[in-house]
Design a protein around this motif. Structure first.
Motif, mmCIF file in Angstrom:
data_model
loop_
_atom_site.group_PDB
_atom_site.id
_atom_site.type_symbol
_atom_site.label_atom_id
_atom_site.label_comp_id
_atom_site.label_asym_id
_atom_site.label_seq_id
_atom_site.Cartn_x
_atom_site.Cartn_y
_atom_site.Cartn_z
ATOM 1 N N PRO A 92 -39.697 -48.000 -4.093
ATOM 2 C CA PRO A 92 -39.177 -49.093 -4.931
ATOM 3 C C PRO A 92 -40.255 -49.722 -5.821
ATOM 4 O O PRO A 92 -39.964 -50.149 -6.930
ATOM 5 N N GLU A 93 -41.509 -49.765 -5.346
ATOM 6 C CA GLU A 93 -42.587 -50.291 -6.173
ATOM 7 C C GLU A 93 -42.790 -49.411 -7.406
ATOM 8 O O GLU A 93 -42.957 -49.902 -8.525
ATOM 9 N N GLN A 94 -42.759 -48.101 -7.199
ATOM 10 C CA GLN A 94 -42.931 -47.178 -8.319
ATOM 11 C C GLN A 94 -41.741 -47.248 -9.274
ATOM 12 O O GLN A 94 -41.907 -47.178 -10.496
ATOM 13 N N ILE A 108 -35.932 -54.713 -13.076
ATOM 14 C CA ILE A 108 -35.522 -55.196 -11.766
ATOM 15 C C ILE A 108 -36.750 -55.176 -10.854
ATOM 16 O O ILE A 108 -37.617 -54.314 -10.993
ATOM 17 N N SER A 109 -36.839 -56.119 -9.952
ATOM 18 C CA SER A 109 -38.008 -56.213 -9.085
ATOM 19 C C SER A 109 -37.895 -55.240 -7.919
ATOM 20 O O SER A 109 -36.810 -54.756 -7.586
ATOM 21 N N ARG A 110 -39.026 -54.983 -7.279
ATOM 22 C CA ARG A 110 -39.037 -54.075 -6.131
ATOM 23 C C ARG A 110 -38.211 -54.642 -4.989
ATOM 24 O O ARG A 110 -37.535 -53.908 -4.276
ATOM 25 N N GLN A 111 -38.242 -55.974 -4.835
ATOM 26 C CA GLN A 111 -37.490 -56.591 -3.745
ATOM 27 C C GLN A 111 -35.994 -56.440 -3.963
ATOM 28 O O GLN A 111 -35.243 -56.236 -3.021
ATOM 29 N N TYR A 116 -30.922 -53.691 -2.532
ATOM 30 C CA TYR A 116 -29.854 -52.757 -2.890
ATOM 31 C C TYR A 116 -29.804 -51.600 -1.897
ATOM 32 O O TYR A 116 -28.735 -51.196 -1.448
ATOM 33 N N ILE A 117 -30.966 -51.066 -1.531
ATOM 34 C CA ILE A 117 -31.033 -49.949 -0.583
ATOM 35 C C ILE A 117 -30.500 -50.381 0.776
ATOM 36 O O ILE A 117 -29.751 -49.653 1.432
ATOM 37 N N ALA A 118 -30.872 -51.588 1.212
ATOM 38 C CA ALA A 118 -30.386 -52.086 2.500
ATOM 39 C C ALA A 118 -28.881 -52.333 2.460
ATOM 40 O O ALA A 118 -28.169 -52.025 3.416
ATOM 41 N N GLN A 120 -26.658 -50.814 0.598
ATOM 42 C CA GLN A 120 -25.970 -49.528 0.553
ATOM 43 C C GLN A 120 -26.232 -48.684 1.800
ATOM 44 O O GLN A 120 -25.692 -47.599 1.924
ATOM 45 N N GLN A 121 -27.075 -49.182 2.692
ATOM 46 C CA GLN A 121 -27.461 -48.480 3.928
ATOM 47 C C GLN A 121 -28.030 -47.103 3.599
ATOM 48 O O GLN A 121 -27.598 -46.081 4.125
ATOM 49 N N ARG A 122 -29.018 -47.094 2.709
ATOM 50 C CA ARG A 122 -29.650 -45.848 2.282
ATOM 51 C C ARG A 122 -31.142 -45.838 2.585
ATOM 52 O O ARG A 122 -31.942 -45.315 1.803
ATOM 53 N N ARG A 123 -31.549 -46.419 3.686
ATOM 54 C CA ARG A 123 -32.967 -46.436 4.035
ATOM 55 C C ARG A 123 -33.511 -45.027 4.222
ATOM 56 O O ARG A 123 -34.699 -44.790 4.069
ATOM 57 N N HIS A 124 -32.649 -44.089 4.555
ATOM 58 C CA HIS A 124 -33.082 -42.710 4.744
ATOM 59 C C HIS A 124 -33.551 -42.074 3.438
ATOM 60 O O HIS A 124 -34.212 -41.049 3.447
ATOM 61 N N ARG A 125 -33.217 -42.687 2.289
ATOM 62 C CA ARG A 125 -33.637 -42.145 0.991
ATOM 63 C C ARG A 125 -35.052 -42.562 0.625
ATOM 64 O O ARG A 125 -35.619 -42.038 -0.329
ATOM 65 N N LEU A 126 -35.622 -43.519 1.368
ATOM 66 C CA LEU A 126 -36.985 -43.952 1.082
ATOM 67 C C LEU A 126 -37.983 -42.914 1.583
ATOM 68 O O LEU A 126 -37.702 -42.200 2.549
ATOM 69 N N PRO A 127 -39.151 -42.814 0.953
ATOM 70 C CA PRO A 127 -40.132 -41.805 1.359
ATOM 71 C C PRO A 127 -40.525 -41.885 2.836
ATOM 72 O O PRO A 127 -40.657 -40.866 3.493
ATOM 73 N N ARG A 128 -40.714 -43.086 3.359
ATOM 74 C CA ARG A 128 -41.064 -43.214 4.778
ATOM 75 C C ARG A 128 -39.894 -43.776 5.582
ATOM 76 O O ARG A 128 -40.086 -44.398 6.614
#
Length: 168
Positions: A92-94, A108-111, A116-118, A120-128
């Motif tokens: 999200p920072e990038q 849009i800010s990183r936060q 939005y990711i939380a 949509q329940q898409r934490r699995h899409r984050l790199p870590r």
């Protein structure tokens, strides 16, 4: 615990308009609409001319809602771009930095991206997978990890010549 707040609908505003033309008090209008008399009196005071118009009041409320600071900036285009960049394994920072650099219409800010990711329940899409980086402790190289280690200053002079095999 309190009551849940709902915005006035256009139908309710038309009822307020009709009842106020019949000279009903704000308390009586509130009782009939199952709303607080304070809500009705505040709504009646919003008309600049003194005569309440439901259509104008509803349009002004929509404008106020859209221009409010709490209004989120996640338009369909922004969401599509975030999803595409998440597919490229960007954080999200990038993503926020890239959108600001490219001159996005609504940066849009990183936060906000994390929210939005939380949502949509898409934490699995984050790199870590949304987990924070943990620095490993006690894994640095040194004397205590390599048995019979000889310091680089104490090695033989022939090693510096690179004349023997394995000394390159």
């Amino acid at each position: 615990m309190g009551t849940f707040y709902n915005q006035l609908t256009l139908d309710e505003r038309y009822q307020i308009q009709a009842l106020s033309k019949l000279d009903f008090s704000a308390r009586e209008v509130g009782r009939r609409l199952d709303r607080s008399n304070k809500t009705v009196s505040t709504e009646l005071r919003r008309c600049p001319s003194g005569v309440y118009c439901a259509k104008t009041a509803h349009q002004n409320a929509d404008i106020n809602k859209r221009t409010a600071s709490k209004n989120h900036r996640r338009t369909e285009d922004v969401i599509r771009q975030i999803d595409w960049l998440l597919g490229l394994d960007l954080t999200p920072e990038q993503i926020a930095g890239r959108m600001a650099l490219e001159g996005c219409a609504q940066p849009i800010s990183r936060q906000s991206i994390y929210r939005y990711i939380a949502y949509q329940q898409r934490r699995h899409r984050l790199p870590r997978k949304g987990k924070r980086y943990r620095q490993r402790k006690g894994a640095e190289a040194g004397v205590h990890l390599i048995p019979d280690r000889v310091d680089i200053d104490k090695r033989p002079a022939i090693v510096d010549d690179n004349s023997e095999i394995w000394h390159w």
